[in-house]
Scaffold this motif. Sequence first.
Motif, PDB file in Angstrom:
ATOM      1  N   VAL A   1       0.830  -1.207   0.000  1.00 36.15           N
ATOM      2  CA  VAL A   1       0.000   0.000   0.000  1.00 36.15           C
ATOM      3  C   VAL A   1       0.866   1.259   0.000  1.00 36.15           C
ATOM      4  N   GLN A   2       2.093   1.147   0.525  1.00 35.93           N
ATOM      5  CA  GLN A   2       2.967   2.320   0.545  1.00 35.93           C
ATOM      6  C   GLN A   2       3.351   2.777  -0.859  1.00 35.93           C
ATOM      7  N   ALA A   3       3.169   1.886  -1.843  1.00 34.09           N
ATOM      8  CA  ALA A   3       3.529   2.252  -3.209  1.00 34.09           C
ATOM      9  C   ALA A   3       2.398   2.951  -3.948  1.00 34.09           C
ATOM     10  N   VAL A   4       1.194   2.947  -3.392  1.00 34.31           N
ATOM     11  CA  VAL A   4       0.040   3.493  -4.123  1.00 34.31           C
ATOM     12  C   VAL A   4       0.233   4.971  -4.440  1.00 34.31           C
ATOM     13  N   THR A   5       0.571   5.767  -3.454  1.00 29.87           N
ATOM     14  CA  THR A   5       0.701   7.210  -3.680  1.00 29.87           C
ATOM     15  C   THR A   5       1.797   7.544  -4.695  1.00 29.87           C
ATOM     16  N   PRO A   6       3.020   6.990  -4.567  1.00 28.06           N
ATOM     17  CA  PRO A   6       4.033   7.303  -5.583  1.00 28.06           C
ATOM     18  C   PRO A   6       3.671   6.773  -6.971  1.00 28.06           C
ATOM     19  N   LEU A   7       2.976   5.646  -7.039  1.00 32.30           N
ATOM     20  CA  LEU A   7       2.562   5.141  -8.346  1.00 32.30           C
ATOM     21  C   LEU A   7       1.481   6.017  -8.966  1.00 32.30           C
ATOM     22  N   VAL A   8       0.577   6.499  -8.146  1.00 31.17           N
ATOM     23  CA  VAL A   8      -0.443   7.430  -8.662  1.00 31.17           C
ATOM     24  C   VAL A   8       0.239   8.673  -9.222  1.00 31.17           C
ATOM     25  N   ALA A   9       1.236   9.193  -8.497  1.00 30.62           N
ATOM     26  CA  ALA A   9       1.968  10.367  -8.989  1.00 30.62           C
ATOM     27  C   ALA A   9       2.658  10.062 -10.314  1.00 30.62           C
ATOM     28  N   ALA A  10       3.162   8.835 -10.450  1.00 26.23           N
ATOM     29  CA  ALA A  10       3.875   8.477 -11.674  1.00 26.23           C
ATOM     30  C   ALA A  10       2.946   8.360 -12.869  1.00 26.23           C
ATOM     31  N   THR A  11       1.665   8.142 -12.639  1.00 25.57           N
ATOM     32  CA  THR A  11       0.732   8.086 -13.780  1.00 25.57           C
ATOM     33  C   THR A  11       0.559   9.451 -14.436  1.00 25.57           C
ATOM     34  N   ALA A  12       1.040  10.502 -13.775  1.00 22.59           N
ATOM     35  CA  ALA A  12       0.983  11.846 -14.362  1.00 22.59           C
ATOM     36  C   ALA A  12       2.290  12.223 -15.047  1.00 22.59           C
ATOM     37  N   GLU A  13       3.219  11.248 -15.152  1.00 22.57           N
ATOM     38  CA  GLU A  13       4.509  11.472 -15.830  1.00 22.57           C
ATOM     39  C   GLU A  13       4.317  12.004 -17.247  1.00 22.57           C
ATOM     40  N   ARG A  14       5.233  12.870 -17.667  1.00 25.58           N
ATOM     41  CA  ARG A  14       5.208  13.319 -19.060  1.00 25.58           C
ATOM     42  C   ARG A  14       5.568  12.183 -20.007  1.00 25.58           C
ATOM     43  N   ASP A  15       6.450  11.293 -19.549  1.00 26.23           N
ATOM     44  CA  ASP A  15       6.826  10.148 -20.367  1.00 26.23           C
ATOM     45  C   ASP A  15       5.743   9.079 -20.209  1.00 26.23           C
ATOM     46  N   TRP A  16       4.947   8.884 -21.237  1.00 28.11           N
ATOM     47  CA  TRP A  16       3.799   7.987 -21.111  1.00 28.11           C
ATOM     48  C   TRP A  16       4.212   6.546 -20.840  1.00 28.11           C
ATOM     49  N   THR A  17       5.448   6.145 -21.251  1.00 29.20           N
ATOM     50  CA  THR A  17       5.872   4.765 -21.033  1.00 29.20           C
ATOM     51  C   THR A  17       6.007   4.463 -19.542  1.00 29.20           C
ATOM     52  N   VAL A  18       6.450   5.469 -18.768  1.00 26.33           N
ATOM     53  CA  VAL A  18       6.533   5.298 -17.317  1.00 26.33           C
ATOM     54  C   VAL A  18       5.134   5.304 -16.720  1.00 26.33           C
ATOM     55  N   ALA A  19       4.290   6.181 -17.194  1.00 23.42           N
ATOM     56  CA  ALA A  19       2.937   6.320 -16.654  1.00 23.42           C
ATOM     57  C   ALA A  19       2.131   5.034 -16.809  1.00 23.42           C
ATOM     58  N   VAL A  20       2.228   4.397 -17.984  1.00 31.63           N
ATOM     59  CA  VAL A  20       1.417   3.195 -18.176  1.00 31.63           C
ATOM     60  C   VAL A  20       1.939   2.041 -17.320  1.00 31.63           C
ATOM     61  N   CYS A  21       3.267   1.958 -17.127  1.00 33.91           N
ATOM     62  CA  CYS A  21       3.806   0.928 -16.239  1.00 33.91           C
ATOM     63  C   CYS A  21       3.328   1.154 -14.805  1.00 33.91           C
ATOM     64  N   ALA A  22       3.290   2.404 -14.394  1.00 30.90           N
ATOM     65  CA  ALA A  22       2.826   2.724 -13.046  1.00 30.90           C
ATOM     66  C   ALA A  22       1.352   2.373 -12.876  1.00 30.90           C
ATOM     67  N   ALA A  23       0.549   2.604 -13.895  1.00 30.14           N
ATOM     68  CA  ALA A  23      -0.882   2.308 -13.809  1.00 30.14           C
ATOM     69  C   ALA A  23      -1.120   0.815 -13.625  1.00 30.14           C
ATOM     70  N   VAL A  24      -0.407  -0.004 -14.387  1.00 28.72           N
ATOM     71  CA  VAL A  24      -0.572  -1.449 -14.243  1.00 28.72           C
ATOM     72  C   VAL A  24      -0.098  -1.903 -12.865  1.00 28.72           C
ATOM     73  N   SER A  25       1.014  -1.338 -12.389  1.00 31.87           N
ATOM     74  CA  SER A  25       1.512  -1.702 -11.067  1.00 31.87           C
ATOM     75  C   SER A  25       0.546  -1.286  -9.961  1.00 31.87           C
ATOM     76  N   LEU A  26      -0.148  -0.185 -10.155  1.00 34.02           N
ATOM     77  CA  LEU A  26      -1.188   0.189  -9.181  1.00 34.02           C
ATOM     78  C   LEU A  26      -2.176  -0.958  -9.004  1.00 34.02           C
ATOM     79  N   GLY A  27      -2.595  -1.542 -10.113  1.00 35.07           N
ATOM     80  CA  GLY A  27      -3.497  -2.676 -10.024  1.00 35.07           C
ATOM     81  C   GLY A  27      -2.870  -3.867  -9.339  1.00 35.07           C
ATOM     82  N   LYS A  28      -1.581  -4.087  -9.571  1.00 38.09           N
ATOM     83  CA  LYS A  28      -0.917  -5.245  -8.985  1.00 38.09           C
ATOM     84  C   LYS A  28      -0.750  -5.127  -7.469  1.00 38.09           C
ATOM     85  N   THR A  29      -0.879  -3.920  -6.926  1.00 38.43           N
ATOM     86  CA  THR A  29      -0.845  -3.796  -5.464  1.00 38.43           C
ATOM     87  C   THR A  29      -2.096  -4.403  -4.834  1.00 38.43           C
ATOM     88  N   GLN A  30      -3.164  -4.550  -5.632  1.00 38.50           N
ATOM     89  CA  GLN A  30      -4.451  -5.086  -5.172  1.00 38.50           C
ATOM     90  C   GLN A  30      -4.979  -4.310  -3.963  1.00 38.50           C
TER      91      GLN A  30
END
Length: 786
Positions: free
Chosen positions: A393-422
């Motif tokens: 759960v500690q990764a949720v906030t930084p991953l949410v922030a990463a979904t706003a990355e200008r580099d979309w390749t990082v943002a989409v990886c962060a979005a999928v990882s958000l789901g993997k935190t369950q």
Amino acid sequence: MSFATHFPAAALIVLLTLSQSPDYEKGIKDKDVDVRLATVQALAKDTDPRTEHFLVTAARDPDWEVALRAVEGISLRGTKPSLDPMVKLALEAPILRLRQAAARAVAHIAPDEGATALVRKIQGEDARIALEALAIVLAGHETKLDLSSSAKVAEKAKGAAVRAAAASAVAAAGWKDRDKALGKILEGNYVRATCAALDAMAANPRAGDLERALALLQKSSLDDCVERRALWAAESAVRATPGDVDVARVTGALKPLLSAKDGVVAARGARILSRLATPPSVAEGATAVPALLSNDAALDALKPAITHAGEDARAAAAMALSHCGPPALETVRNLAKGDKSARVRRAALVSMCALQPLTEEPSRAVAIQLLANDPDPEVRRAAAVLLGLRGLVQAVTPLVAATAERDWTVAVCAAVSLGKTQSGGAIEPLAKLSHSPDWKLRGAAIAGLSRLYLKDAIPPVIDALGDSDGYVVQSAYSYLLDVSRETPTPPPDAKREPWLDWWKQNQSRVLIVDPITQEEFRKRFRDSGTAAPEVFRNMDVVVLESRGDHIESVLDGQKIEHRMTMAGKITDARLSSDALFVANCTGEIETPDIERLRWFVLVGGHLFSSCWALHETIEKVMPGVLAKHETRDEVLANVEARDCSLGSPYLEGVFADGVQPIYALEGAHLIDVLDPERAEVLVDSPECAETYGCGNLAAWFQAGHGTVLDSVNHYEAQGLENAIGLKKPEDRQAYAVDHMGLTLDKLRAVKNETWWDSSGKASKQVTDLSVFHLVTNFVRLRRLAL
């Protein structure tokens, strides 16, 4: 398999009769092949020396399996009277497996005497076969035999295959001039012979082999095939030391390598060290490799590479640190945070996660810092992927922030990882992201929601069915089909309204995670022999239509459903985030296709390619890891392929024992590995390396949440159609057994078919599915892990 399940009832009755009152002569001449097999089985266990000659007779049986089992029996109980027949069979048997078994029987009976007979044959037409048998007969044996004639063949023979066979024989045995002969082979310019010698050294290590292998590794330029075998030989030499390992001697021997000015050379020392140190973990079911160096000793020895000026050395050292246990944590964290090379930082990040899960501090803080601030997008992508841990759960906030990355390749990886935190806290930000103006973020949000395994994630997925982009819709639809497996057939199509009705009626009954159901589902994928249709069931398989290769023909033959697309139309293909995309050779794609496929891989898709598609697809979609090796001439050849993976699960069941795979290369693009910390070569060919300057035939790497695999040959052009010099039906049958994995029982069922008269006709009946089995293992293991 028990004996009782291998033989039919009639054969078992014969076997029981034989055990009570043997009539072996009658049994080995019986018309029923199962009776002959049962008789041979009984003979192999008989201890009466008067019955051995029946096995020799059975070794000439026209059924190759009967002959093989008889020879295997002789290798257990054979005596001098069987020696000459086994030497003859080692030279003349029609299939490789039978020749090898005969050579092992010679080694059991009288290795020196048998080897003397084989040495007399190494100057004739059968030189290669004689030398291959000689290497088996003398493997691990200390002999007084003079093998200088074999050494001369290894140095001077015109044929590369003969030189390699001779080199193997020279290195396999202990004899008076082995050191001198090996030195000449290893200093020569023949890649295939060098590799054969190193393989034999690794299998039969002797005193001095460590220093020999390390001296070879000091060369600034080494072919990949040679380098990896020299590393194996060095490791084997250390492991073969009787008693406790002399740590000071080993680390002292490695020091010149680790301290070499050339970073490529120093990297090799780090790779050896990583295999001698304690592994951080052992895969389920795997045998633990004992540590030869303590954590502290390995870490101390690595220091020159850790602080090396060259990034090759530091990157290899960063990966090796994952095998150095807790004492390496501080070092690896510092590399991850502060090394000037992105390649080193990424390798260190991966090692850090191997040493300590990101559920623990301070490693989690390092990963979060890299996700937020590292200047290199690949490092940020890696951090995003690694933070996608269930319950983190500690990764949720930084991953949410990463979904706003200008580099979309990082943002989409962060979005999928958000789901993997369950984590339930990921639902709202992912649902919000599913309304982004950018289709890539909307699609990644759906991929993330589908990995949450929470009911509250389903409504925003249903809502995405109304999206304007086909990739978003397909990802949502694929997930809904998965969670609604109890829905009547056919299920609703990819329209929002029917699924809203389904949800209204079924939301109280839907089980998102049912451990019993999941366990039963996964059992299907545990065995590498699982039939391909089962592995691919309910998977969306999409094939790029092209001019060179046609995996769709293989898929048709395996009864696997698939769709076709073409260059410039990949946007219309509507790939979901869990699909399989195969780029046939030639693999040309157009500019709009690149972004679509890059998104597809990063959010979790499989991208597999063949031949030219390495350059035309993979290099464009995920550059920087693998690349086409530039050759002077077009690569047109049939080459022997070798499993060089050291036990990778991806090759489990791909190449059967006793089978020498042949890869048909039709203008192939061979593989250069640009980032050895990320890519793993699974199959190589010293033969190809000697001829074309590169022998890497199949390699893979992880990209984001997805997988990329390339094989240089064509999926559907393997086997008899491209084979050379096959004149008779028996030649084609032997080729199918030796090189294509046709089993002896399957051969028996079709041996008298008239289509064996033509290679073209036979190729339509007997197919080489080894490369397809490799693809199947990737899919199987991914589905098992989900």
